[in-house]
Write a protein that holds these residues in place. Structure first.
Motif: not given
Lengths: 241, 432
Positions: B224-248
């Motif tokens: 899809n091209g690096g620009a498509s990834f960079a279009a997601l997110g904002e600033g230096r934190s681009t793209g999507t990312r997996i967050f492991s949510l745990s606890g209560h």
């Protein structure tokens, strides 16, 4: 108390041939020795050292660094209960206490009949299903005391033999090819037996074999995957909107 | 239902029937990224990754493209995959390895092509038995399919990939310790400099070490091209990312969300469906056990590496652990400290000894035998491990395990000093 069998020596040599430097095969070979005997015997360590041109002390010194290697006998089933932060918040310690009572041994000990070794471990990366545990490194999540007792009974009765292989058995899927990309590095042991890529099993067979051997484990995995998939589904659905 | 319109990238095949097989992978667009990559030059691929600003998903958050560009010009070059996921409460790579091993392999081949590696090693945490089986089976399939091996997909590119099991040691997630482990030694982190294995890595050769999730993003980025990834997110934190949510939370799990535009509150309330039993968030760990804690006032912070960093913690490994108002903070901090004490490799005195003393004092408080002066003593010991107790921390040790030790204890004392004192005065846990 054994040196590696001829079959395992062949496997060891095939493994060594995968690495530019022989010593890199040390951990895989220790897993092989532990798979054969259930733990790392002095003879097994000595044999691994011979195969890698190391001293037994070098092999022992490395093995003792890693939690998964046992230099004394362990039970048929190594029950590893996580109590790290995500499990702590969801009853990990209560589960451990229950297991201690139920099995009649403290963490770190083996039941007199040799069926179970119980251990308290650090995070095993199944925190979405806390509290969780592993038996011979096959994972079980959302373990209530009742579920624990059922699991222990099933293991004792040998009903989960397919799903949970004997202690030490880690990877039941063997590599089907040796190295094919380049010229072997200097000093690398040539392996005559390693089949070339063209002789590799067709992919369907590989998968069928793997699945055939371990249907129940796959069911468990599917369950886990389903739970995980369920968890990511939220974002899927959202994307569709 | 998602908070933003961004579709998942690395988890998009998770949950499909037999998602780990070649058949399923090919049926769902697999290996298209690699086929495209082989029509590009290695430099073009590296440029796309730089454009995407893909940050390493292992914990340090370093730019992947930059890491590749730093390689010393010498042969051979190695690629090593860090699949030793062990940061407490992180369980995303475990899922990716088990559920989509072909995506990882495709990412490995793309990266190896870009950096000119002829051999790659996938270091999988030893405890991931099913993961090891799935990756090995997928690799066998990939060789037979022509996606790995000699003349990949008819191109002139050759690559061998080896699956390597770990054997149980948190420290091997540190990239130089991982290399030592892969060389058949104890997992002792290497002295810096050199700061990156790009200069001196596996067998002394220039080496790229990338995390499982990082590499799993490459097929999509190439397609899809690096620009498509960079279009997601904002600033230096681009793209999507997996967050492991745990606890209560009511629905813990792995959630792949758009960075920067999703908040911790979204994770808790939307994805996690709220705190268990409608209780309140007392504190949360924003990025794995090594990260300093946040209070409920930080819930509206976006999942942005730079913003969380500026607020004095880190997104780290993407593990978000929620603690509700029934949580004993002494016990939580003690348990995390014990983890670091157990996992210290023992090379550096501040870490080896410091973790032991901090754990002993924390246990004394937890068991009801604490003294009031223990709190200052704890801070003093922590200050000897990471002088100044600031974030990012000052370092007295070879690797960052040392300065990770104070995070939970110092957070606990700073945020919940009264609770710690009550614990000491009453000689018991106020939470019962």
């Amino acid at each position: 108390m054994a040196r590696l069998t001829p079959e395992n020596v062949t496997r060891a040599r095939e493994t060594i041939a995968l690495y530019p430097q022989t010593r890199s095969a040390l951990i895989p070979l220790l897993h092989l020795a532990q798979e054969q005997d259930g733990w790392l015997t002095p003879d097994g360590i000595g044999h691994v050292a011979e195969l890698l041109d190391l001293t037994p002390a070098e092999v022992y010194g490395t093995a003792s660094f890693y939690d998964m290697f046992f230099t004394e006998p362990v039970g048929k089933h190594l029950v590893s209960i996580c109590t790290n932060i995500a499990c702590l918040l969801n009853g990990g310690y209560e589960l451990l206490e229950h297991a201690e009572q139920s099995l009649g041994v403290k963490a770190g000990a083996t039941t007199p009949d040799g069926e179970f070794t119980l251990e308290e471990v650090e995070c095993i990366a199944l925190c979405g299903n806390a509290p969780c545990l592993a038996v011979n490194w096959r994972f079980f999540g959302d373990v209530t005391p009742t579920r624990f007792d059922e699991l222990a009974a099933g293991l004792r009765a040998g009903q989960l033999a397919e799903e949970v292989p004997p202690h030490g058995t880690l990877n039941r899927v063997w590599r089907t090819v040796g190295l094919v990309a380049g010229v072997p590095a200097e000093g690398r042991v040539a392996v005559q037996d390693a089949p070339a890529v063209a002789e590799a099993e067709p992919p369907a067979d590989t998968v069928k074999d793997q699945r055939g051997q371990r249907e129940p484990a796959d069911e468990q995995a599917t369950e886990d995957a389903a739970a995980e998939a369920d968890a990511v589904e939220g974002s899927d659905e959202g994307a569709a909107e | 239902m998602a908070v933003t319109d961004a579709a998942p990238i690395v988890t998009r095949r998770v949950g499909l029937a037999e998602s780990w097989t070649l058949k399923s992978y090919l049926d769902n667009g697999g290996y298209a990224g690699l086929r495209k990559a082989l029509t590009m030059s290695p430099e073009q691929i590296t440029q796309e990754v730089i454009t995407s600003n893909l940050l390493g998903r292992g914990g340090a958050g370093f730019e992947a493209g930059k890491k590749w560009s730093m390689l010393r010009q010498a042969q051979p070059v190695y690629l090593v995959v860090n699949g030793d996921e062990s940061e407490p409460a992180t369980f995303k790579d475990h899922m990716l390895i088990e559920c989509d091993p072909h995506q990882l392999i495709e990412g490995v081949v793309i990266c190896a092509y870009a950096i000119g590696a002829a051999q790659a090693f996938i270091y999988v945490r030893g405890e991931f038995a099913l993961g090891l089986e799935r990756v090995q089976a997928a690799l066998n399939e990939a060789y037979a399919h022509g996606a790995v091996g000699k003349g990949i997909f008819g191109s002139g590119f050759d690559l061998d990939v080896v699956v390597h099991p770990g054997a149980g040691a948190y420290i091997c997630g540190e990239e130089t310790a991982l290399i030592e482990s892969l060389e058949g030694k104890r997992g002792f982190p290497r002295i810096k400099p050199p700061f990156f294995p790009a200069a001196i890595g596996l067998y002394g050769a220039p080496t790229v070490v990338n995390n499982v999730e990082t590499l799993s993003n490459l097929p999509w980025i190439v397609e899809n091209g690096g620009a498509s990834f960079a279009a997601l997110g904002e600033g230096r934190s681009t793209g999507t990312r997996i967050f492991s949510l745990s606890g209560h939370v009511n629905r813990p799990g792995n959630y792949e969300v758009e960075m920067s535009k999703t908040t911790f509150r979204d994770l808790v309330e939307h994805y996690g469906q709220g705190v268990r039993l409608d209780r309140q968030v007392k504190a949360f760990i924003p990025g794995g056990a090594s990260a300093p804690w946040f209070g409920p006032d930080q819930l509206d912070m976006p999942l942005s590496q730079e913003q969380v960093g500026a607020a004095g913690s880190m997104l780290g490994s993407g593990a978000v652990t929620i603690m509700d108002d029934t949580t004993c903070m002494v016990r939580a901090a003690w348990r995390i400290t014990r983890f670091f004490h157990r996992e210290s490799c023992g090379q550096c005195t501040p870490c080896r000894e410091g973790s032991g003393w901090v754990e002993k004092i924390m246990r004394r408080i937890e068991e009801g035998a604490g003294r009031e002066e223990d709190l200052d003593l704890l801070l003093d010991v922590c200050d000897n491990i990471a002088p100044g107790l600031s974030w990012p921390p000052q370092q007295t040790t070879i690797c960052v395990l040392g300065p990770s030790i104070p995070s939970s204890v110092v957070s606990g004392i700073r945020m919940f000093r009264d609770e710690f004192l009550l614990h000491i005065k009453e000689g018991a846990c106020p939470h019962g």
